[in-house]
Scaffold this active site. Structure first.
Site, PDB file in Angstrom:
ATOM      1  N   GLU A 112      -0.452  -2.759   4.735  1.00 44.25           N
ATOM      2  CA  GLU A 112      -1.423  -2.005   5.000  1.00 44.25           C
ATOM      3  C   GLU A 112      -1.398  -1.313   6.262  1.00 44.25           C
ATOM      4  O   GLU A 112      -1.053  -1.758   7.253  1.00 44.25           O
ATOM      5  CB  GLU A 112      -2.766  -2.681   4.631  1.00 44.25           C
ATOM      6  CG  GLU A 112      -3.081  -2.954   3.403  1.00 44.25           C
ATOM      7  CD  GLU A 112      -3.629  -1.668   2.879  1.00 44.25           C
ATOM      8  OE1 GLU A 112      -4.084  -0.786   3.417  1.00 44.25           O
ATOM      9  OE2 GLU A 112      -3.908  -1.621   1.546  1.00 44.25           O
ATOM     10  N   ASP A 113      -2.048  -0.110   6.131  1.00 47.34           N
ATOM     11  CA  ASP A 113      -2.145   0.744   7.291  1.00 47.34           C
ATOM     12  C   ASP A 113      -3.709   1.096   7.565  1.00 47.34           C
ATOM     13  O   ASP A 113      -4.246   1.609   8.527  1.00 47.34           O
ATOM     14  CB  ASP A 113      -1.758   2.049   7.218  1.00 47.34           C
ATOM     15  CG  ASP A 113      -2.313   3.033   6.226  1.00 47.34           C
ATOM     16  OD1 ASP A 113      -2.696   2.392   5.235  1.00 47.34           O
ATOM     17  OD2 ASP A 113      -2.751   4.063   6.621  1.00 47.34           O
ATOM     18  N   ASP A 141       0.847  -1.141  -0.142  1.00 51.53           N
ATOM     19  CA  ASP A 141      -0.018  -0.099   0.066  1.00 51.53           C
ATOM     20  C   ASP A 141       0.935   1.112  -0.109  1.00 51.53           C
ATOM     21  O   ASP A 141       2.294   1.115   0.238  1.00 51.53           O
ATOM     22  CB  ASP A 141      -0.908  -0.049   1.295  1.00 51.53           C
ATOM     23  CG  ASP A 141      -1.672   1.102   1.378  1.00 51.53           C
ATOM     24  OD1 ASP A 141      -2.306   1.589   0.671  1.00 51.53           O
ATOM     25  OD2 ASP A 141      -1.740   1.749   2.690  1.00 51.53           O
ATOM     26  N   LEU A 142       0.324   2.387  -0.234  1.00 52.87           N
ATOM     27  CA  LEU A 142       1.335   3.453  -0.430  1.00 52.87           C
ATOM     28  C   LEU A 142       0.996   4.341   0.742  1.00 52.87           C
ATOM     29  O   LEU A 142       1.768   4.530   1.607  1.00 52.87           O
ATOM     30  CB  LEU A 142       1.065   4.385  -1.609  1.00 52.87           C
ATOM     31  CG  LEU A 142       2.166   5.282  -1.939  1.00 52.87           C
ATOM     32  CD1 LEU A 142       2.263   5.802  -3.718  1.00 52.87           C
ATOM     33  CD2 LEU A 142       1.904   6.606  -1.349  1.00 52.87           C
ATOM     34  N   ASP A 143      -0.152   5.305   0.837  1.00 53.21           N
ATOM     35  CA  ASP A 143      -0.463   6.118   1.936  1.00 53.21           C
ATOM     36  C   ASP A 143      -0.468   5.468   3.128  1.00 53.21           C
ATOM     37  O   ASP A 143      -1.328   4.667   3.398  1.00 53.21           O
ATOM     38  CB  ASP A 143      -1.906   6.943   1.543  1.00 53.21           C
ATOM     39  CG  ASP A 143      -1.840   7.658   0.131  1.00 53.21           C
ATOM     40  OD1 ASP A 143      -0.841   8.193   0.011  1.00 53.21           O
ATOM     41  OD2 ASP A 143      -2.783   7.399  -0.541  1.00 53.21           O
ATOM     42  N   LYS A 154      -9.834   5.805   4.856  1.00 54.12           N
ATOM     43  CA  LYS A 154      -8.442   5.290   4.548  1.00 54.12           C
ATOM     44  C   LYS A 154      -8.496   4.089   3.687  1.00 54.12           C
ATOM     45  O   LYS A 154      -9.053   3.002   3.901  1.00 54.12           O
ATOM     46  CB  LYS A 154      -7.743   4.906   5.838  1.00 54.12           C
ATOM     47  CG  LYS A 154      -6.518   5.645   6.438  1.00 54.12           C
ATOM     48  CD  LYS A 154      -5.812   5.056   7.415  1.00 54.12           C
ATOM     49  CE  LYS A 154      -5.647   5.992   8.527  1.00 54.12           C
ATOM     50  NZ  LYS A 154      -5.158   5.422   9.810  1.00 54.12           N
ATOM     51  N   THR A 199       1.287  10.096   3.878  1.00 50.46           N
ATOM     52  CA  THR A 199       0.339  11.070   3.181  1.00 50.46           C
ATOM     53  C   THR A 199      -1.056  10.908   3.455  1.00 50.46           C
ATOM     54  O   THR A 199      -2.093  11.557   3.053  1.00 50.46           O
ATOM     55  CB  THR A 199       0.702  10.873   1.553  1.00 50.46           C
ATOM     56  OG1 THR A 199       0.570   9.518   1.361  1.00 50.46           O
ATOM     57  CG2 THR A 199       1.617  11.427   0.977  1.00 50.46           C
ATOM     58  N   SER A 234      -1.683   0.311  -4.436  1.00 44.87           N
ATOM     59  CA  SER A 234      -2.380   1.581  -3.790  1.00 44.87           C
ATOM     60  C   SER A 234      -3.681   2.069  -4.505  1.00 44.87           C
ATOM     61  O   SER A 234      -3.955   1.857  -5.559  1.00 44.87           O
ATOM     62  CB  SER A 234      -1.225   2.685  -3.833  1.00 44.87           C
ATOM     63  OG  SER A 234      -2.079   3.791  -3.554  1.00 44.87           O
ATOM     64  N   ALA A 235      -4.702   2.267  -3.610  1.00 48.31           N
ATOM     65  CA  ALA A 235      -5.995   2.754  -4.390  1.00 48.31           C
ATOM     66  C   ALA A 235      -5.659   4.126  -4.907  1.00 48.31           C
ATOM     67  O   ALA A 235      -6.546   4.881  -5.522  1.00 48.31           O
ATOM     68  CB  ALA A 235      -7.138   2.793  -3.031  1.00 48.31           C
ATOM     69  N   LYS A 272     -10.776  -1.622  -2.491  1.00 44.77           N
ATOM     70  CA  LYS A 272     -10.636  -2.234  -1.147  1.00 44.77           C
ATOM     71  C   LYS A 272     -11.948  -1.972  -0.353  1.00 44.77           C
ATOM     72  O   LYS A 272     -12.405  -0.749  -0.487  1.00 44.77           O
ATOM     73  CB  LYS A 272      -9.264  -1.449  -0.352  1.00 44.77           C
ATOM     74  CG  LYS A 272      -8.074  -1.831  -1.427  1.00 44.77           C
ATOM     75  CD  LYS A 272      -6.771  -0.966  -0.345  1.00 44.77           C
ATOM     76  CE  LYS A 272      -5.616  -0.937  -1.293  1.00 44.77           C
ATOM     77  NZ  LYS A 272      -4.451  -0.222  -0.805  1.00 44.77           N
TER      78      LYS A 272
HETATM   79  P1  B16 Z   1      -6.477   9.398  -4.783  1.00 40.66           P
HETATM   80  P2  B16 Z   1      -3.320   3.892  -0.369  1.00 40.66           P
HETATM   81  C1  B16 Z   1      -5.580   5.574  -0.682  1.00 40.66           C
HETATM   82  O1  B16 Z   1      -4.205   5.131  -0.785  1.00 40.66           O
HETATM   83  C2  B16 Z   1      -6.013   6.640   0.621  1.00 40.66           C
HETATM   84  O2  B16 Z   1      -5.702   5.613   1.849  1.00 40.66           O
HETATM   85  C3  B16 Z   1      -7.125   6.931   0.553  1.00 40.66           C
HETATM   86  O3  B16 Z   1      -7.382   7.843   1.648  1.00 40.66           O
HETATM   87  C4  B16 Z   1      -7.506   7.545  -0.614  1.00 40.66           C
HETATM   88  O4  B16 Z   1      -8.871   8.155  -0.863  1.00 40.66           O
HETATM   89  C5  B16 Z   1      -7.136   6.816  -1.898  1.00 40.66           C
HETATM   90  O5  B16 Z   1      -5.823   6.522  -1.866  1.00 40.66           O
HETATM   91  C6  B16 Z   1      -7.308   7.471  -3.150  1.00 40.66           C
HETATM   92  O6  B16 Z   1      -6.190   8.297  -3.609  1.00 40.66           O
HETATM   93  O7  B16 Z   1      -7.415  10.343  -4.615  1.00 40.66           O
HETATM   94  O8  B16 Z   1      -4.996  10.031  -4.620  1.00 40.66           O
HETATM   95  O9  B16 Z   1      -6.670   8.498  -5.956  1.00 40.66           O
HETATM   96  O10 B16 Z   1      -3.697   3.856   1.172  1.00 40.66           O
HETATM   97  O11 B16 Z   1      -4.461   2.760  -1.025  1.00 40.66           O
HETATM   98  O12 B16 Z   1      -2.214   3.884  -0.695  1.00 40.66           O
HETATM   99 MG    MG Z   2      -2.782   3.028   3.164  1.00 39.68          MG
END
Ligand code: B16
Ligand code: MG
Length: 223
Positions: A168-169, A7-9, A44, A15, A113-114, A144
């Site tokens: 994952e967080d 996962d990223l954020d 999240k 972030t 990552s989403a 997810k």
């Molecule tokens: P974006 P992850 C997710 O990243 C975030 O946790 C989530 O808060 C966010 O809405 C989603 O990415 C979409 O991000 O708006 O930049 O496309 O935790 O899956 O890395």
């Molecule tokens: Mg995350």
């Protein structure tokens, strides 16, 4: 362990909090309403559109499709403004060492990552070279907590999900890893991430040997 799916954020960099700050500012500006902290957990790891749906449902607000698209785009602009100074200094502790150790042990690495900003953020962190595959979240059918993005990440590495660990967080992310049948590593609090196969309080504690042991233990238990 043959693959590591990240996962990223909230895992590679912190972030996650910028996402929620951007949502709060957007809702304040357009509706003069406050978002409670509980919505941060709920959004999240969840896609931009699903996050906005959850927020509007919580606030009992109904908007047109064009207003919805406008709000989502504006949130992304606010979020991207907060990334302006992001650099390799913002990589969370222990992550660069872990990525280097995975490479040294021929473990393949993918981003699950989403976020549609994933490639941009990896480039700013100067981590792109560590990744053998980056899943495009707009190409997976279900976000997810569905397993799709983790199944796609394993398949992009030519691996069975059970040969991989996922990091994952977010509650939604741990659920996604578990239903993809990879081994789930949670980073955060035990209250939130109860379903993780193994929990670490901080990325600093993520060491290659420990992760390999976690994968072995789950693998042996299954066979
Ligand atoms: P974006 P992850 C997710 O990243 C975030 O946790 C989530 O808060 C966010 O809405 C989603 O990415 C979409 O991000 O708006 O930049 O496309 O935790 O899956 O890395
Ligand atoms: Mg995350």
């Amino acid at each position: 362990m043959k693959g590591a799916l990240f996962d990223l954020d909230g895992v590679l960099t912190d972030t996650a909090r910028y996402h929620f700050t951007a949502w709060k500012a957007l809702i304040q500006k357009h509706f003069q309403l406050e978002l409670p902290a509980s919505l941060e957990t709920q959004t999240k790891g969840v896609s931009r559109q699903d996050s906005l749906r959850a927020i509007l449902t919580y606030l009992n607000l109904d908007v047109s499709a064009s207003k919805f698209a406008e709000l989502a785009a504006e949130k992304n602009e606010l979020y991207k403004e907060s990334l302006a100074t992001l650099s390799s200094q913002d990589i969370l502790p222990g992550i660069t060492n872990l990525l280097a150790d995975l490479k040294a042990h021929q473990v393949k690495v993918a981003l699950a990552s989403a976020s549609q900003n994933g490639p941009f953020i990896l480039a700013k962190l100067q981590l792109t070279a560590y990744f053998d595959a980056i899943v495009d979240p707009t190409k997976v059918a279900h976000g997810k907590p569905a397993p799709d993005i983790y199944l796609t990440a394993a398949s992009a590495l030519d691996l069975a999900p059970s040969d991989c660990v996922g990091f994952e967080d977010a509650v939604a992310g741990i659920a996604a890893i578990n239903s993809a049948t990879a081994v789930s590593i949670g980073i955060g609090s035990a209250n939130e991430l109860k379903q993780a196969d193994k929990l670490f309080a901080s990325t600093q504690d993520l060491k290659y040997d420990l992760i390999e042991q976690v994968w072995q233990a789950k693998h042996l238990a299954k066979n």
